[in-house]
Design a protein around this motif. Sequence first.
Motif, mmCIF file in Angstrom:
data_model
loop_
_atom_site.group_PDB
_atom_site.id
_atom_site.type_symbol
_atom_site.label_atom_id
_atom_site.label_comp_id
_atom_site.label_asym_id
_atom_site.label_seq_id
_atom_site.Cartn_x
_atom_site.Cartn_y
_atom_site.Cartn_z
ATOM 1 N N ALA A 142 -6.106 0.875 -2.940
ATOM 2 C CA ALA A 142 -6.628 0.096 -4.070
ATOM 3 C C ALA A 142 -6.321 -1.389 -3.925
ATOM 4 N N ALA A 171 -2.755 -5.831 -4.853
ATOM 5 C CA ALA A 171 -2.254 -5.885 -6.231
ATOM 6 C C ALA A 171 -1.756 -4.522 -6.685
ATOM 7 N N ALA A 172 -2.388 -3.458 -6.218
ATOM 8 C CA ALA A 172 -1.950 -2.107 -6.561
ATOM 9 C C ALA A 172 -0.601 -1.790 -5.916
ATOM 10 N N GLU A 181 1.943 -3.444 -7.978
ATOM 11 C CA GLU A 181 2.178 -2.745 -9.239
ATOM 12 C C GLU A 181 3.118 -1.562 -9.052
ATOM 13 N N LYS A 219 0.846 -1.851 -17.006
ATOM 14 C CA LYS A 219 -0.269 -1.256 -16.257
ATOM 15 C C LYS A 219 -1.414 -2.257 -16.188
ATOM 16 N N ASN A 220 -1.782 -2.644 -14.973
ATOM 17 C CA ASN A 220 -2.903 -3.551 -14.752
ATOM 18 C C ASN A 220 -3.944 -2.956 -13.814
ATOM 19 N N GLU A 221 -3.497 -2.450 -12.676
ATOM 20 C CA GLU A 221 -4.415 -1.926 -11.662
ATOM 21 C C GLU A 221 -4.798 -0.473 -11.915
ATOM 22 N N PHE A 222 -3.936 0.268 -12.593
ATOM 23 C CA PHE A 222 -4.177 1.680 -12.859
ATOM 24 C C PHE A 222 -4.131 1.943 -14.348
#
Length: 338
Positions: free
Chosen positions: A162, A165-166, A169, A185-188
Amino acid sequence: MGLKVAVFGATGAVGKEMLTILDERLFPADEMHALATRKSLGVEVSYGDRDLKIRDAETFDYSKVDLVLMSAGAEASREWAPKIAAAGAMVVDNSSAWRMDPDVPLVVPEVNPEALDGAASKRIVANPNCAAIQMLVAFKPLHDKARIRRAAISTYQSVSGAGSAAMDELWTQTRGIFVNDPVEKNEFSKQIAFNVIPRIGDLLKGGITSEEQKIVEETQKILDPDVRIAATCVRVPVFVGHGVSAHVEFENPISAKEARDLLRESPGLMLVDNREDDGFVTPVESVGEFAVFVSRVREDASVEHGLSMWIVSDNLRKGAALNAVQIAEALNNRGLIG
């Protein structure tokens, strides 16, 4: 005489890996250019023992290169790949933008290299989905021997699939949990640290996700349109390395021993299948490796001609950058570049 090559998206995780693998495999490049958006101008990326300064992908003169490896996302690829091809370069694209275009070859070199003969028309070749690549490298010799009728698979996909950035995270959440920080939680959509998320991609009609649909459609385009696939794709708290649990039903009889013998001798594969506590490969052990690893090959007694197996690979390498470079090598060997 060597080729003139550019990597479009050279600051991303896959773009950086492309540069590393081009150097490791001694790809015959006389010139190498690293391209990205304007915001990355001034950044340097490594290519062997050299540092390359990022150049602006929007103003670069593509008529001066023979080959462009793209890893900048589907939107950028849809815009730029036709322009680059029109300028005369061959494009190998890592995004999903062109995979199901009937005029664009979708290629895993160990599986369907003959499809590259169709690259001359649009001058674009698509790199398949990361989990599909490793699965199909393992499926190919078995399909040739006994013909796969159906496969039920579950993927265990690392966060690097992903993007950077993932990965950040996962690191931030893991560290935060130990010091009682709130989970951000930002990417997921769900917490990824110490958890698994049974959804990758957008939800589509019928409840399938876009990632699961890619695996179904790409398997049929690359391997055989008659193969039926049931897929569940899961994101797991691993930085790099994808796993696939596969339960495969064949038209013809094939034993686990026959399968192991075939897999042991097949290109791109490493069989590690010992009946002992550590006699299998995990994602951690696949990191930095070129091979697709197959373990736990066994007969599935729930169907007439069935096998089960565990398939692991470095998703940034064979699942993305390495497969793209192998495509470029095959194109060059066929005289389709330049």
